[in-house]
Scaffold this motif. Structure first.
Motif, PDB file in Angstrom:
ATOM      1  N   ARG A 206     -25.767 -18.956  66.261  1.00 15.14           N
ATOM      2  CA  ARG A 206     -24.812 -18.056  67.530  1.00 15.14           C
ATOM      3  C   ARG A 206     -23.843 -19.430  68.337  1.00 15.14           C
ATOM      4  O   ARG A 206     -24.840 -19.868  68.423  1.00 15.14           O
ATOM      5  CB  ARG A 206     -24.563 -17.283  67.610  1.00 15.14           C
ATOM      6  N   PHE A 207     -22.712 -19.560  68.365  1.00 14.39           N
ATOM      7  CA  PHE A 207     -21.593 -20.378  68.353  1.00 14.39           C
ATOM      8  C   PHE A 207     -22.152 -20.858  70.192  1.00 14.39           C
ATOM      9  O   PHE A 207     -22.525 -19.799  70.707  1.00 14.39           O
ATOM     10  CB  PHE A 207     -20.505 -20.261  68.811  1.00 14.39           C
ATOM     11  N   ASP A 208     -23.025 -21.397  70.324  1.00 15.58           N
ATOM     12  CA  ASP A 208     -23.278 -22.928  72.099  1.00 15.58           C
ATOM     13  C   ASP A 208     -22.455 -23.214  72.313  1.00 15.58           C
ATOM     14  O   ASP A 208     -21.808 -24.239  71.925  1.00 15.58           O
ATOM     15  CB  ASP A 208     -24.549 -23.140  71.926  1.00 15.58           C
ATOM     16  N   HIS A 209     -21.781 -22.372  72.839  1.00 11.78           N
ATOM     17  CA  HIS A 209     -20.439 -23.352  73.909  1.00 11.78           C
ATOM     18  C   HIS A 209     -21.116 -24.023  75.358  1.00 11.78           C
ATOM     19  O   HIS A 209     -22.137 -24.083  75.532  1.00 11.78           O
ATOM     20  CB  HIS A 209     -18.954 -22.987  74.684  1.00 11.78           C
ATOM     21  N   ASP A 210     -20.443 -25.315  75.660  1.00  6.06           N
ATOM     22  CA  ASP A 210     -20.131 -26.363  76.955  1.00  6.06           C
ATOM     23  C   ASP A 210     -20.446 -24.557  78.206  1.00  6.06           C
ATOM     24  O   ASP A 210     -19.766 -23.776  77.721  1.00  6.06           O
ATOM     25  CB  ASP A 210     -19.636 -26.963  77.290  1.00  6.06           C
ATOM     26  N   ARG A 211     -20.885 -25.529  79.119  1.00  8.26           N
ATOM     27  CA  ARG A 211     -20.981 -25.149  80.138  1.00  8.26           C
ATOM     28  C   ARG A 211     -19.743 -25.542  81.374  1.00  8.26           C
ATOM     29  O   ARG A 211     -19.998 -26.855  81.717  1.00  8.26           O
ATOM     30  CB  ARG A 211     -22.298 -25.586  81.330  1.00  8.26           C
ATOM     31  N   LYS A 272     -16.326 -27.050  72.014  1.00 10.39           N
ATOM     32  CA  LYS A 272     -16.963 -26.805  72.710  1.00 10.39           C
ATOM     33  C   LYS A 272     -16.548 -26.327  74.275  1.00 10.39           C
ATOM     34  O   LYS A 272     -17.705 -25.308  75.229  1.00 10.39           O
ATOM     35  CB  LYS A 272     -18.475 -27.554  72.236  1.00 10.39           C
ATOM     36  N   SER A 273     -15.760 -26.322  74.149  1.00  9.92           N
ATOM     37  CA  SER A 273     -15.047 -25.854  75.581  1.00  9.92           C
ATOM     38  C   SER A 273     -13.651 -25.298  75.275  1.00  9.92           C
ATOM     39  O   SER A 273     -12.757 -25.847  74.266  1.00  9.92           O
ATOM     40  CB  SER A 273     -14.418 -27.218  76.719  1.00  9.92           C
ATOM     41  N   PRO A 274     -12.932 -24.475  75.925  1.00 14.77           N
ATOM     42  CA  PRO A 274     -12.209 -23.810  75.941  1.00 14.77           C
ATOM     43  C   PRO A 274     -10.996 -24.889  75.258  1.00 14.77           C
ATOM     44  O   PRO A 274     -10.756 -25.783  75.656  1.00 14.77           O
ATOM     45  CB  PRO A 274     -11.801 -23.316  76.622  1.00 14.77           C
ATOM     46  N   GLY A 275     -10.648 -24.008  73.908  1.00 11.75           N
ATOM     47  CA  GLY A 275      -9.473 -25.367  73.088  1.00 11.75           C
ATOM     48  C   GLY A 275      -8.345 -24.358  73.035  1.00 11.75           C
ATOM     49  O   GLY A 275      -7.165 -25.001  72.095  1.00 11.75           O
ATOM     50  N   GLY A 276      -8.027 -23.059  73.555  1.00 10.92           N
ATOM     51  CA  GLY A 276      -6.892 -22.326  72.817  1.00 10.92           C
ATOM     52  C   GLY A 276      -7.260 -21.288  74.445  1.00 10.92           C
ATOM     53  O   GLY A 276      -7.479 -20.819  75.288  1.00 10.92           O
ATOM     54  N   GLN A 277      -6.065 -20.103  74.248  1.00 12.51           N
ATOM     55  CA  GLN A 277      -5.207 -19.493  75.314  1.00 12.51           C
ATOM     56  C   GLN A 277      -4.600 -18.040  73.310  1.00 12.51           C
ATOM     57  O   GLN A 277      -4.012 -17.885  72.823  1.00 12.51           O
ATOM     58  CB  GLN A 277      -4.645 -18.996  75.858  1.00 12.51           C
TER      59      GLN A 277
END
Length: 455
Positions: A206-211, A272-277
């Motif tokens: 399951r995707f692990d995103h940046d903090r 890994k960090s938000p790249g869209g909206q």
């Protein structure tokens, strides 16, 4: 006017800090076999005896730490204190036959964050679970590590290109120890060792995103609002979080040619960090991402040089969609050398080139902030050891000649005893514009001090 992602710029630090530093150079030049353990046998035996005295059925180590920090100027969107935490880390390890079980847990009290609800993904709250895994070798040429673990690879110093494992950028900017730049992954790591090459396969179900920077502790520039934003209006996200559907795969194929270490990389997952909206909800999103890369590292002249590159293939249609990050090409060149007695200098040049640039310009709404096609970044690290290596003085500066902004990190640490260390330092941001990456963080500049006792 269409909004660009509220978190696109904050996610941008992943690009020029490199996918995005622990300030880690993941591939170290290895000593020949037989030298790495020289002189350590007696110490290891003494350590085992001390642990046996604890009367515990497992090995226990850890530390207790206090850390305080304040901003050097006023920030209307954040508290004046940047950090004020007490942290207890317990690291337990137990070997049972062919299996080794590890559990590392941090307990944190921090009135600055003032948030004690546990969230193991974001690291917020009273407990941060750093590691919980089992390691074993089912075959002579195969190692397996399953569970929560800290992962890293690549050649950069605080710049990551092919290291697509979670980072904690809040920790990096508020004055925690650099080990906390690396956030944990819930993954299965399998390492294969062959005669001519080695292969690491890391699967994250399951995707692990940046903090990432969300406004809770650090204010940032929101391109949609065209203004700074902080804890009064934190970033909301739509996370890919379905098990085995929103998964990640990372591969590293590596071998040495003489003294030079080479590697090929592949990643399939998400930014890994938000790249869209999301156009309908306004929430930040994590578009799909593939990365193909390579690196080489080895001795040159009197020092060590490294090269690394990566092609970031963003989600389909990204070039013409202002709500999704474009594909990118990234390149890093570095060199490190001891320039005087116990004084080491290291320099790096980093390039991030936005692909499909004409389509990107055509997609921007009128009046929107425009990124350059190329972002250049230069870093300098100086490290000096003093007082028989009990004191370390370090300075690390990022400077972007294209954005005309930068970020200076400095730290002084002193070992009072073998178990106790005191340190102080700062994170200073500068720039001429509030919408550039380092420029947007100027109100978050801070100084800090810490005291740690290891046991």
């Amino acid at each position: 006017m269409m909004k660009t992602s509220a978190a696109l710029i904050t996610a941008g630090f992943v690009c020029w800090l490199g996918a995005g530093p622990v300030a880690v150079s993941a591939q170290e030049i290895k000593l020949p076999e037989g030298l790495t353990g020289l002189g350590t046998g007696e110490k290891e035996e003494e350590t085992k005896k001390e642990k046996n005295k604890q009367g515990l059925p497992f090995d226990l180590t850890g530390f207790l730490e206090g850390r305080i920090g304040v901003r050097t100027q006023s920030d209307d969107h954040e508290k004046s204190a940047s950090i004020g935490e007490t942290r207890l880390q317990l690291d337990m390890e137990k070997a049972v036959d062919m299996f080794t079980f590890s559990l590392t847990t941090d307990f944190i009290l921090d009135p600055v964050a003032d948030d004690y609800d546990v969230n193991l993904e974001s690291g917020k709250g009273l407990i941060d679970l750093r590691e919980a895994n089992v390691t074993f070798s089912p075959l002579d040429f195969m190692d397996v590590k399953a569970g929560r673990q800290i992962l890293t690879w690549g050649t950069g110093d605080m710049i990551f290109i092919n290291d697509l494992f979670p980072k904690d950028w809040n920790s990096f900017f508020i004055g925690r120890d650099t080990e906390y730049l690396k956030a944990p992954s819930d993954a299965l790591k399998t390492a294969f060792f062959f005669e001519n090459f080695n292969l690491d396969v890391i699967y994250t179900p399951r995707f692990d995103h940046d903090r990432f920077i969300d406004g809770h502790r650090i204010s940032f520039f929101d391109r949609g609002m065209n203004d700074l934003r902080g804890r009064e209006n934190e970033v909301r996200t739509d996370l890919p979080d379905d098990w085995f559907s929103d998964d990640e795969l990372a591969l590293r194929l590596y071998r040495s040619f003489g003294a030079f270490e080479t590697a090929l990389y592949y990643y399939n997952g998400y930014w890994k960090s938000p790249g869209g909206q999301n156009m309908l909800t306004g929430n930040a999103t994590f578009p799909k991402l593939q990365v193909f890369g390579a690196s080489v590292r080895g001795p040159v002249a009197k020092g060590i040089a490294n090269l690394e590159a990566g092609y970031y293939r963003s989600a389909e249609g990204a070039g013409s969609n202002p709500l999704i990050r474009n594909s990118e090409f990234r390149f890093l060149a570095g060199y490190e050398q001891e320039i005087a007695t116990e004084l080491t200098a290291a320099v790096q040049y980093y390039l991030e080139r936005k692909l499909d640039y004409d389509a990107y310009l055509a997609s921007l709404p009128p009046g929107a902030v425009r990124d350059d096609e190329n972002r250049h970044l230069i870093t300098l690290r100086l490290t000096k050891l003093l007082k028989q290596q009990t004191m370390t003085v370090s300075l690390f500066n990022f400077y972007s000649p294209s954005d005309k902004d930068g970020y200076l990190r400095f730290n002084v640490s002193y070992k009072i005893t073998d178990n106790m260390k005191v340190e102080g330092g700062g994170n200073l941001f500068y720039g001429s514009e509030t919408h550039t990456f380092f420029g947007q963080f100027q109100d978050n500049s801070n100084i800090y001090a810490g005291l740690r006792y290891n046991f």
